[in-house]
Design an enzyme around this catalytic site. Sequence first.
Site, mmCIF file in Angstrom:
data_model
loop_
_atom_site.group_PDB
_atom_site.id
_atom_site.type_symbol
_atom_site.label_atom_id
_atom_site.label_comp_id
_atom_site.label_asym_id
_atom_site.label_seq_id
_atom_site.Cartn_x
_atom_site.Cartn_y
_atom_site.Cartn_z
ATOM 1 N N THR A 183 -7.934 -8.353 25.872
ATOM 2 C CA THR A 183 -8.182 -7.483 27.021
ATOM 3 C C THR A 183 -7.015 -6.530 27.302
ATOM 4 O O THR A 183 -7.219 -5.371 27.653
ATOM 5 C CB THR A 183 -8.446 -8.350 28.276
ATOM 6 O OG1 THR A 183 -9.531 -9.223 27.976
ATOM 7 C CG2 THR A 183 -8.786 -7.519 29.483
ATOM 8 N N ARG A 237 -14.361 -16.929 27.754
ATOM 9 C CA ARG A 237 -14.348 -15.715 26.934
ATOM 10 C C ARG A 237 -12.951 -15.389 26.436
ATOM 11 O O ARG A 237 -12.741 -14.415 25.729
ATOM 12 C CB ARG A 237 -14.964 -14.557 27.707
ATOM 13 C CG ARG A 237 -16.485 -14.691 27.786
ATOM 14 C CD ARG A 237 -17.120 -13.531 28.504
ATOM 15 N NE ARG A 237 -16.531 -13.343 29.819
ATOM 16 C CZ ARG A 237 -16.875 -14.033 30.897
ATOM 17 N NH1 ARG A 237 -17.807 -14.930 30.825
ATOM 18 N NH2 ARG A 237 -16.289 -13.829 32.051
ATOM 19 N N ILE A 238 -11.973 -16.191 26.799
ATOM 20 C CA ILE A 238 -10.630 -16.142 26.213
ATOM 21 C C ILE A 238 -10.059 -14.719 26.194
ATOM 22 O O ILE A 238 -9.382 -14.328 25.247
ATOM 23 C CB ILE A 238 -10.622 -16.746 24.777
ATOM 24 C CG1 ILE A 238 -11.689 -17.816 24.610
ATOM 25 C CG2 ILE A 238 -9.256 -17.232 24.372
ATOM 26 C CD1 ILE A 238 -11.297 -19.224 24.795
ATOM 27 N N CYS A 239 -10.319 -13.924 27.228
ATOM 28 C CA CYS A 239 -9.743 -12.573 27.280
ATOM 29 C C CYS A 239 -10.045 -11.759 26.032
ATOM 30 O O CYS A 239 -9.188 -11.014 25.557
ATOM 31 C CB CYS A 239 -8.214 -12.623 27.438
ATOM 32 S SG CYS A 239 -7.680 -12.755 29.114
ATOM 33 N N ASN A 240 -11.216 -11.934 25.452
ATOM 34 C CA ASN A 240 -11.495 -11.204 24.218
ATOM 35 C C ASN A 240 -12.976 -10.848 24.169
ATOM 36 O O ASN A 240 -13.771 -11.505 23.500
ATOM 37 C CB ASN A 240 -11.080 -12.054 23.019
ATOM 38 C CG ASN A 240 -11.013 -11.239 21.742
ATOM 39 O OD1 ASN A 240 -11.873 -10.393 21.495
ATOM 40 N ND2 ASN A 240 -9.998 -11.475 20.944
#
Length: 756
Positions: free
Chosen positions: A132, A406-409
Amino acid sequence: MAVSGYNAEVENFRDKEYPMLQGVTYLDHGGTTLYATSLMEQFTRDMTSNLFGNPHADSPSSQRSTTRVDNVRVRILKYFHADPEHFDVVFVANATAAIKLVMEAFRDHGEDRTSRIDTRGFWYGYHRDSHTSLVGVREVARAGHVCFSSDEQVDEWLSSPSLGGDDYASRSPSTPGLFAYPAQSNLDGRRLPLDWCRRLRQSESARHRNTYSLLDAAALVSTAPLDLSKSAVAPDFTAMSFYKIFGFPDLGALIVRKESAHVLLKRKYFGGGTVDMVISSREAWHARKSDSVHDQLEDGTLPIHSIIALQAAFDVHERLYGTPERVSRHTAFLARELYRGLSSLHHSDGEKVCEIYTDPSGLSQDATSQGPVIALNVRNCRGGWVGNSEVEKLAAVRNIHLRTGRICNAGGIAHSLGLSSSDMRRNFLAGQRCGDDNDIISGRPTGVIRLSLGSMSTHKDVSTVVEFFRDFYAERVPTVPEAPTVRVNEAESVMEVESLTIYPIKSCGGWKIPHGTPWEIKEEGLAWDREWCLVHKGTGKALSQKQYPRMAHLCPSIDLKQNLLRVRMRSASMDQPGRPPDLLVPLSEVLRPNTFEDQADHLKCQQTRVCGDAIIAQAYTDPEIGDFFTRLLNVPCTLARFPAGGCGPNTRHSKYPNQRRNKASESPILLSNESPILTISRPSLDCLNEQIRANGGKAAQPEVFRANIVLAASGDKTLAEGRAKAYEEDQWNYMRIGREHFQVRHYFSNRLTAEG
Ligand SMILES: *Cc1c(COP(=O)(O)O)cnc(C)c1O
């Protein structure tokens, strides 16, 4: 046998160097890795035996700091085989700050008031797998931005010779471009080609003119070497966070290729330490420092103590693990083991338990194309998805730490899960937010489970987590084939209510309703169940047991005779003199909605958040109540009460946010993560516990699942026919207790589909 890394060595020093790992399986090194005892000790010794001043002075203590900082810069460059003649290190807070520093400089291009042509900022291209923090840069790229949705697209862009009418670079020649990508995806650990930086630099195409590379190395360097020895082909800018390599200090760096540094120096802002002279009067003039790149980009006082700690971090890491190449081999070996273990788990019908997104072909090679990260989702025996929050909760019971979501991705998630942007938008409209529990929408997962390994990970960690997935999710009992038509309890089973428990304060201990006590059932569940919560005084957020495990020791009970909520602290010895007296709160204090002004002083209406959802709860302002919880939990908080039902969508059923949202939007697609009355069956729990014990684990109690009703097999001999067996409730559509009928929804089950 294959190279097994340095497992035995870690086993030897792990208890001493990482005492916090005892009894814990930590698999979130992608979030942060852990610091060694020796690192902390060396740092403390250094800090207490030396006087370090602010480096911007001439005193001996200041000089000492300056020398240290200079040495650490060299040490960092050496670690990445970067020649100080060609590279400089700029200290920043973290990888994100490094990326922002580059963004800031590029943004200010074309802002020169003396120039009359608008060269319009910069053009930005980034890879789909970006974190992100890289994606956000596009918002200020005034000359346009492109997301490359595959490696092939990047290859094509890099090898195409002409500008020919594409949308990649229709910018004026003086407008700079920035091409950014992660060296390793933080989502699934895939390692992207480092060669792209060379190809960009060496390209003679007009579209690549004045275009620079920004490599996000934050995930890569955590377990792998990065070789910048060939400066001609190295990235122009490399961003990283040191806590991901060493666990400490919380510090980041931007490594700048000096030849490309001039683009960064276009930045407008100047902070303390970056200028030689400033005139602050009507005549606004300043002269920037010109000696080194870092001098011009490091605003304000450096984080000197963190930089000093970095020296200890390098020393200790080198002593424990040797080179990053060794860490890479060790973690790659473990990642292969982990993949093998997880991919070997099957349900009895032969279907796989784990849907793994990490590409096994990368794992089987050397570690150039894959880091030690496995991203996956879990399927139950009917092929339905198991919610990630359920997995996370059960993992926590075994003290396994993993990351879900969503693991910043965003790009990586969409690709792995096959979600289109309209799917993601719809999920957002359906209420999905970062960090919430909405993990299955429209029967599809909205995030992944990430297992990431680090330098101090061992075989044991791998086998523990594989065992966990086997015990909880791999089906071993043969399954009854599903009947073709929906069964409506055609064969009724008879059970007894073993106990009724309510949880008056959300996330605190449960209270068993005494046998024989009639209890009211309301639309939103059992009376007084989750009627209150504790809210943080600063943020207004509801506290959860996940963050404050001591909440489990707070035992609320309902005294209807005296009309009181009683809260007691459970301690090792109940009549310990230090045990605080019970807190008594009258049950009758209920706020009428919208008449807050009339209320007594000690209740106050406050917007709070439960499970990421804004709701209205009324916080008690009486200091005695606040102090009671604040002292026991060691966090500034107070008790809050959900208003009585019936006053609008923000409050009604507010304890069950998903259910409420579901009703409000009339959308049948959401899985309710919280059931109004959670029921668990003793035979199923016993069966689960047998499996756990057979694997050497500790049996789970019904409280772990925060069950309201525990059902037990009927003791009545004449009903032996209908006696319930383990997991039989999976087939139920409704149940009847006394004269009440309840619709059954399936939640904590490894056997039912998520839509169940
Ligand atoms: C962790 C990470 C980041 C963000 O790092 P911060 O320290 O939070 O700034 C960016 N990119 C990748 C690939 C990461 O793994």
